[in-house]
Motif scaffolding. Structure first.
Motif, PDB file in Angstrom:
ATOM      1  N   LEU A 123      -2.079  -0.288  -4.314  1.00 20.24           N
ATOM      2  CA  LEU A 123      -1.694  -1.193  -4.027  1.00 20.24           C
ATOM      3  C   LEU A 123      -0.876  -1.557  -5.017  1.00 20.24           C
ATOM      4  O   LEU A 123      -1.388  -1.654  -6.041  1.00 20.24           O
ATOM      5  CB  LEU A 123      -2.414  -2.170  -3.968  1.00 20.24           C
ATOM      6  N   PRO A 165       1.235  -1.315  -0.216  1.00 16.74           N
ATOM      7  CA  PRO A 165       0.022  -0.679   0.109  1.00 16.74           C
ATOM      8  C   PRO A 165       0.519   1.222   0.286  1.00 16.74           C
ATOM      9  O   PRO A 165       2.159   1.553   0.408  1.00 16.74           O
ATOM     10  CB  PRO A 165      -0.871   0.028   1.768  1.00 16.74           C
ATOM     11  N   ILE A 186     -14.285  -5.127   0.815  1.00 17.07           N
ATOM     12  CA  ILE A 186     -14.080  -4.442  -0.163  1.00 17.07           C
ATOM     13  C   ILE A 186     -15.697  -4.057  -1.401  1.00 17.07           C
ATOM     14  O   ILE A 186     -15.381  -4.420  -2.380  1.00 17.07           O
ATOM     15  CB  ILE A 186     -13.511  -3.292  -0.860  1.00 17.07           C
ATOM     16  N   ARG A 222     -11.095  -5.093  -7.359  1.00 13.88           N
ATOM     17  CA  ARG A 222     -10.823  -5.050  -5.650  1.00 13.88           C
ATOM     18  C   ARG A 222     -10.655  -6.302  -5.629  1.00 13.88           C
ATOM     19  O   ARG A 222     -10.295  -6.261  -4.334  1.00 13.88           O
ATOM     20  CB  ARG A 222     -12.371  -4.457  -5.127  1.00 13.88           C
ATOM     21  N   HIS A 274      -8.347   0.870  -7.376  1.00 11.67           N
ATOM     22  CA  HIS A 274      -7.888  -0.513  -7.252  1.00 11.67           C
ATOM     23  C   HIS A 274      -7.444  -0.628  -9.565  1.00 11.67           C
ATOM     24  O   HIS A 274      -6.888   0.069 -10.615  1.00 11.67           O
ATOM     25  CB  HIS A 274      -9.180  -0.683  -7.495  1.00 11.67           C
ATOM     26  N   TRP A 281      -6.724  -5.758  -3.640  1.00  9.73           N
ATOM     27  CA  TRP A 281      -6.990  -5.105  -1.963  1.00  9.73           C
ATOM     28  C   TRP A 281      -7.677  -6.107  -1.214  1.00  9.73           C
ATOM     29  O   TRP A 281      -7.354  -5.740  -0.019  1.00  9.73           O
ATOM     30  CB  TRP A 281      -7.719  -2.952  -2.005  1.00  9.73           C
ATOM     31  N   GLN A 282      -8.606  -6.284  -1.689  1.00 11.42           N
ATOM     32  CA  GLN A 282      -8.654  -7.963  -0.824  1.00 11.42           C
ATOM     33  C   GLN A 282      -7.886  -8.374  -0.789  1.00 11.42           C
ATOM     34  O   GLN A 282      -7.898  -8.563   1.043  1.00 11.42           O
ATOM     35  CB  GLN A 282     -10.596  -8.612  -1.459  1.00 11.42           C
ATOM     36  N   LEU A 286      -9.604   4.109  -1.784  1.00 10.08           N
ATOM     37  CA  LEU A 286      -8.880   2.528  -1.822  1.00 10.08           C
ATOM     38  C   LEU A 286      -8.669   2.726  -3.474  1.00 10.08           C
ATOM     39  O   LEU A 286      -9.581   2.610  -4.206  1.00 10.08           O
ATOM     40  CB  LEU A 286      -8.935   1.745  -1.403  1.00 10.08           C
ATOM     41  N   GLY A 326     -13.897   2.255  -4.063  1.00 11.96           N
ATOM     42  CA  GLY A 326     -13.327   2.873  -4.773  1.00 11.96           C
ATOM     43  C   GLY A 326     -12.874   2.750  -6.039  1.00 11.96           C
ATOM     44  O   GLY A 326     -13.452   1.836  -7.127  1.00 11.96           O
ATOM     45  N   TRP A 375      -4.740  -8.242  -0.295  1.00 10.99           N
ATOM     46  CA  TRP A 375      -4.075  -7.878   1.180  1.00 10.99           C
ATOM     47  C   TRP A 375      -4.588  -7.329   2.519  1.00 10.99           C
ATOM     48  O   TRP A 375      -3.980  -7.515   3.239  1.00 10.99           O
ATOM     49  CB  TRP A 375      -3.668  -5.995   0.361  1.00 10.99           C
ATOM     50  N   LEU A 376      -6.128  -7.158   2.203  1.00 10.78           N
ATOM     51  CA  LEU A 376      -6.560  -6.561   3.643  1.00 10.78           C
ATOM     52  C   LEU A 376      -6.777  -8.117   4.551  1.00 10.78           C
ATOM     53  O   LEU A 376      -6.085  -8.379   5.519  1.00 10.78           O
ATOM     54  CB  LEU A 376      -7.794  -5.884   3.068  1.00 10.78           C
TER      55      LEU A 376
END
Length: 176
Positions: free
Chosen positions: A114, A46, A90, A74, A70, A77-78, A68, A93, A80-81
């Motif tokens: 990201l 990030p 998420i 998405r 992208h 990011w999903q 966020l 974004g 990574w989280l």
């Protein structure tokens, strides 16, 4: 001369124009009718413009308070989280079709991106971006591909030597 052609379609080396290509793949390590050599791994981190994050985040879930950014979907990011222990889904974004656009939006302070750590190293070193958390997730690798990497024209072989040496230097510098 080098001709850089950024195209999402795979070069098939049939027309005689392209001699070598660089491909990114999250999962593939080889392709039919070509030789491949890994150039560098891809790890997503990030990043955010310093002025957007005036107070530090203490928990990865704090990132959800910001827009966020992208690339293509998405999903990254999903992932990574989830790897950082955040279970929220998420649904927001801006989604861009190109990583360069994501990077520009992050640099302008439009949200948290990201990004592949390779492409943001200099921005981080110069302070144009900050990385609020060290956590990263793997996202495949970049590959050098050609019909036959052992039988390249001299100019293409020189390019291969140059880019491998360049990337080896970057990797070595980051290990210090």
């Amino acid at each position: 001369d080098i001709v850089l052609d950024t195209d999402c379609r795979l070069v098939e080396f049939r027309t005689g124009q392209a001699v070598i290509a660089i491909r990114h793949s999250a999962v593939k390590t080889e392709w039919p009718r070509v030789h491949s050599r890994q150039l560098t791994a891809s790890n997503m981190v990030p990043v955010v413009a310093p002025h957007l994050m005036s107070t530090p985040c203490h928990d990865p879930s704090d990132l959800l308070k910001f827009p966020l950014l992208h690339e293509e979907s998405r999903d990254l990011w999903q992932n990574w989280l989830a790897a950082a222990g955040v279970t929220e889904s998420i649904q927001k974004g801006t989604v861009f079709t190109d990583g360069g656009l994501v990077l520009q939006a992050a640099l302008q302070g439009e949200g948290i991106a990201l990004m592949d750590d390779f492409f943001v190293r200099q921005h981080l070193a110069d302070g144009r971006l900050i990385q609020p958390f060290e956590h990263s997730i793997p996202h495949g690798a970049y590959w050098l591909v050609a019909r036959n990497l052992n039988h390249l024209p001299d100019t293409a072989a020189a390019f291969v030597q140059w880019i491998v040496k360049l990337l080896d230097g970057v990797e070595t510098a980051n290990q210090c």
